[in-house]
Design a protein around this motif. Structure first.
Motif, PDB file in Angstrom:
ATOM      1  N   ASP A   7       0.840  -1.208   0.000  1.00  0.00           N
ATOM      2  CA  ASP A   7       0.000   0.000   0.000  1.00  0.00           C
ATOM      3  C   ASP A   7       0.873   1.255   0.000  1.00  0.00           C
ATOM      4  O   ASP A   7       1.508   1.595   0.990  1.00  0.00           O
ATOM      5  N   ALA A   8       0.879   1.958  -1.142  1.00  0.00           N
ATOM      6  CA  ALA A   8       1.730   3.146  -1.277  1.00  0.00           C
ATOM      7  C   ALA A   8       1.376   4.236  -0.270  1.00  0.00           C
ATOM      8  O   ALA A   8       2.174   5.136  -0.014  1.00  0.00           O
ATOM      9  N   ALA A   9       0.180   4.170   0.298  1.00  0.00           N
ATOM     10  CA  ALA A   9      -0.233   5.203   1.256  1.00  0.00           C
ATOM     11  C   ALA A   9       0.216   4.873   2.677  1.00  0.00           C
ATOM     12  O   ALA A   9       0.095   5.708   3.572  1.00  0.00           O
ATOM     13  N   SER A  10       0.727   3.683   2.885  1.00  0.00           N
ATOM     14  CA  SER A  10       1.127   3.280   4.238  1.00  0.00           C
ATOM     15  C   SER A  10       2.509   3.822   4.599  1.00  0.00           C
ATOM     16  O   SER A  10       3.411   3.853   3.762  1.00  0.00           O
ATOM     17  N   HIS A  11       2.647   4.230   5.836  1.00  0.00           N
ATOM     18  CA  HIS A  11       3.959   4.663   6.324  1.00  0.00           C
ATOM     19  C   HIS A  11       4.974   3.537   6.220  1.00  0.00           C
ATOM     20  O   HIS A  11       6.175   3.764   6.233  1.00  0.00           O
ATOM     21  N   ALA A  12       4.494   2.318   6.133  1.00  0.00           N
ATOM     22  CA  ALA A  12       5.387   1.159   6.121  1.00  0.00           C
ATOM     23  C   ALA A  12       5.731   0.704   4.701  1.00  0.00           C
ATOM     24  O   ALA A  12       6.477  -0.258   4.521  1.00  0.00           O
ATOM     25  N   PHE A  13       5.215   1.412   3.705  1.00  0.00           N
ATOM     26  CA  PHE A  13       5.373   0.973   2.311  1.00  0.00           C
ATOM     27  C   PHE A  13       6.833   0.785   1.929  1.00  0.00           C
ATOM     28  O   PHE A  13       7.186  -0.150   1.221  1.00  0.00           O
ATOM     29  N   ARG A  14       7.684   1.687   2.392  1.00  0.00           N
ATOM     30  CA  ARG A  14       9.105   1.624   2.017  1.00  0.00           C
ATOM     31  C   ARG A  14       9.975   0.978   3.087  1.00  0.00           C
ATOM     32  O   ARG A  14      11.174   1.224   3.144  1.00  0.00           O
ATOM     33  N   GLY A  15       9.334   0.184   3.895  1.00  0.00           N
ATOM     34  CA  GLY A  15      10.120  -0.557   4.876  1.00  0.00           C
ATOM     35  C   GLY A  15      10.151   0.078   6.249  1.00  0.00           C
ATOM     36  O   GLY A  15       9.578   1.135   6.486  1.00  0.00           O
ATOM     37  N   ARG A  16      10.843  -0.593   7.123  1.00  0.00           N
ATOM     38  CA  ARG A  16      10.864  -0.211   8.523  1.00  0.00           C
ATOM     39  C   ARG A  16      11.747   1.009   8.768  1.00  0.00           C
ATOM     40  O   ARG A  16      12.862   1.101   8.234  1.00  0.00           O
ATOM     41  N   THR A  17      11.240   1.953   9.545  1.00  0.00           N
ATOM     42  CA  THR A  17      12.020   3.109   9.988  1.00  0.00           C
ATOM     43  C   THR A  17      11.787   3.263  11.486  1.00  0.00           C
ATOM     44  O   THR A  17      11.000   2.516  12.081  1.00  0.00           O
ATOM     45  N   ARG A  18      12.435   4.250  12.055  1.00  0.00           N
ATOM     46  CA  ARG A  18      12.248   4.473  13.493  1.00  0.00           C
ATOM     47  C   ARG A  18      10.778   4.791  13.799  1.00  0.00           C
ATOM     48  O   ARG A  18      10.186   4.266  14.724  1.00  0.00           O
ATOM     49  N   ARG A  19      10.190   5.638  12.957  1.00  0.00           N
ATOM     50  CA  ARG A  19       8.808   6.060  13.215  1.00  0.00           C
ATOM     51  C   ARG A  19       7.827   4.897  13.173  1.00  0.00           C
ATOM     52  O   ARG A  19       6.972   4.758  14.043  1.00  0.00           O
ATOM     53  N   ASN A  20       7.926   4.045  12.133  1.00  0.00           N
ATOM     54  CA  ASN A  20       6.883   3.040  11.935  1.00  0.00           C
ATOM     55  C   ASN A  20       7.197   1.691  12.583  1.00  0.00           C
ATOM     56  O   ASN A  20       6.496   0.709  12.339  1.00  0.00           O
ATOM     57  N   ALA A  21       8.208   1.649  13.394  1.00  0.00           N
ATOM     58  CA  ALA A  21       8.660   0.374  13.976  1.00  0.00           C
ATOM     59  C   ALA A  21       7.529  -0.401  14.654  1.00  0.00           C
ATOM     60  O   ALA A  21       7.460  -1.624  14.542  1.00  0.00           O
ATOM     61  N   THR A  22       6.635   0.314  15.316  1.00  0.00           N
ATOM     62  CA  THR A  22       5.548  -0.368  16.031  1.00  0.00           C
ATOM     63  C   THR A  22       4.680  -1.191  15.095  1.00  0.00           C
ATOM     64  O   THR A  22       4.199  -2.268  15.452  1.00  0.00           O
ATOM     65  N   MET A  23       4.495  -0.679  13.869  1.00  0.00           N
ATOM     66  CA  MET A  23       3.650  -1.408  12.913  1.00  0.00           C
ATOM     67  C   MET A  23       4.246  -2.744  12.516  1.00  0.00           C
ATOM     68  O   MET A  23       3.536  -3.652  12.081  1.00  0.00           O
ATOM     69  N   PHE A  24       5.559  -2.859  12.623  1.00  0.00           N
ATOM     70  CA  PHE A  24       6.217  -4.124  12.278  1.00  0.00           C
ATOM     71  C   PHE A  24       6.233  -5.089  13.447  1.00  0.00           C
ATOM     72  O   PHE A  24       6.676  -6.213  13.318  1.00  0.00           O
ATOM     73  N   GLY A  25       5.744  -4.623  14.570  1.00  0.00           N
ATOM     74  CA  GLY A  25       5.697  -5.465  15.761  1.00  0.00           C
ATOM     75  C   GLY A  25       4.438  -6.314  15.784  1.00  0.00           C
ATOM     76  O   GLY A  25       3.723  -6.417  14.788  1.00  0.00           O
ATOM     77  N   PRO A  26       4.152  -6.901  16.932  1.00  0.00           N
ATOM     78  CA  PRO A  26       2.990  -7.790  17.050  1.00  0.00           C
ATOM     79  C   PRO A  26       1.674  -7.031  16.951  1.00  0.00           C
ATOM     80  O   PRO A  26       1.606  -5.848  17.288  1.00  0.00           O
ATOM     81  N   PRO A  27       0.622  -7.693  16.494  1.00  0.00           N
ATOM     82  CA  PRO A  27      -0.699  -7.076  16.411  1.00  0.00           C
ATOM     83  C   PRO A  27      -1.266  -6.793  17.803  1.00  0.00           C
ATOM     84  O   PRO A  27      -0.799  -7.344  18.792  1.00  0.00           O
ATOM     85  N   GLY A  28      -2.257  -5.903  17.826  1.00  0.00           N
ATOM     86  CA  GLY A  28      -2.868  -5.578  19.109  1.00  0.00           C
ATOM     87  C   GLY A  28      -2.182  -4.445  19.834  1.00  0.00           C
ATOM     88  O   GLY A  28      -2.530  -4.132  20.968  1.00  0.00           O
ATOM     89  N   HIS A  29      -1.187  -3.836  19.160  1.00  0.00           N
ATOM     90  CA  HIS A  29      -0.514  -2.689  19.769  1.00  0.00           C
ATOM     91  C   HIS A  29      -0.937  -1.403  19.055  1.00  0.00           C
ATOM     92  O   HIS A  29      -1.434  -1.430  17.929  1.00  0.00           O
TER      93      HIS A  29
END
Length: 185
Positions: free
Chosen positions: A9-31
């Motif tokens: 999803d080009a609109a997602s902060h995570a589209f271009r991979g993991r960064t400091r800002r979006n790290a939580t999204m790469f973690g477990p669900p429910g956070h």
DNA sequence: CTTTGGATCGTCT
DNA sequence: GACGATCCAAAGG
């Protein structure tokens, strides 16, 4: 609410991979994934996809059911609780919106508004909504989901965004708390 | 009613 | 150095 589909999803902060800002999204669900934007606002997501996949749902609006006085304070500042019906004396505020009649739908009818109402900021990024240990929990109160929900394109995406028109926004038809267009178009 | 501009700064290029 | 998963208020029709 709106779905953001990670690397798909080009609109997602995570589209271009993991960064400091979006790290939580790469973690477990429910956070809770909270980000800062426009130099002054916070927005909150619930992480939904498995660890490593960065899928999340942006909370665009909520129905305030209790704690309206606390929410009013968070939104409009100290003293605003007095404007909530049944709470006593009305104060004379400086800002225009505080002179208008109190409307519960002004508390949480937007992704940044609900963060203000709930006091969610960067400190809330990463909160575990399942355990609720940090004071914010995701619970099932038994309310049935709308049948059918309204569906449409997401709000606020840049022109030219590849996934701009995907129907990944859902809302409760007719609900006054919904932010953005309330009709499918 | 719709349109426009200002606020304000972390993040990523 | 540009811009953003926004909000608010003022101006315009």
């Amino acid at each position: 609410m709106e779905a953001y589909r990670g690397s798909l999803d080009a609109a997602s902060h995570a589209f271009r991979g993991r960064t400091r800002r979006n790290a939580t999204m790469f973690g477990p669900p429910g956070h809770l994934y909270v980000y800062f934007t426009y130099g002054m606002h916070f927005c909150a997501n619930v992480v939904c996809w498995p660890e490593g996949e960065a899928g999340a749902v942006l909370l665009r609006a909520l129905a305030p059911l209790s704690g309206l006085e606390e929410m009013a304070e968070g939104r409009f500042g100290v003293g605003a609780a007095a404007r909530v019906p049944g709470s006593g004396q009305v104060v004379l505020p400086a800002r225009k919106r505080e002179t208008a009649p109190f409307r519960p739908q002004d508390l949480c009818s937007g992704p940044a508004k609900l963060c203000q109402a709930f006091g969610l900021d960067r400190a809330a990024d990463g909160y575990d909504l399942i355990s609720g240990h940090e004071g914010v929990a995701l619970l099932d109160d038994g309310t049935a989901p709308p049948a059918p929900p309204a569906v449409g394109a997401r709000i606020g995406l840049a022109a030219g965004c590849a996934t701009r028109d995907e129907p990944w926004r859902w809302w409760i038809p007719g609900d006054l708390n919904v932010s953005g267009p309330r009709t499918t178009r």
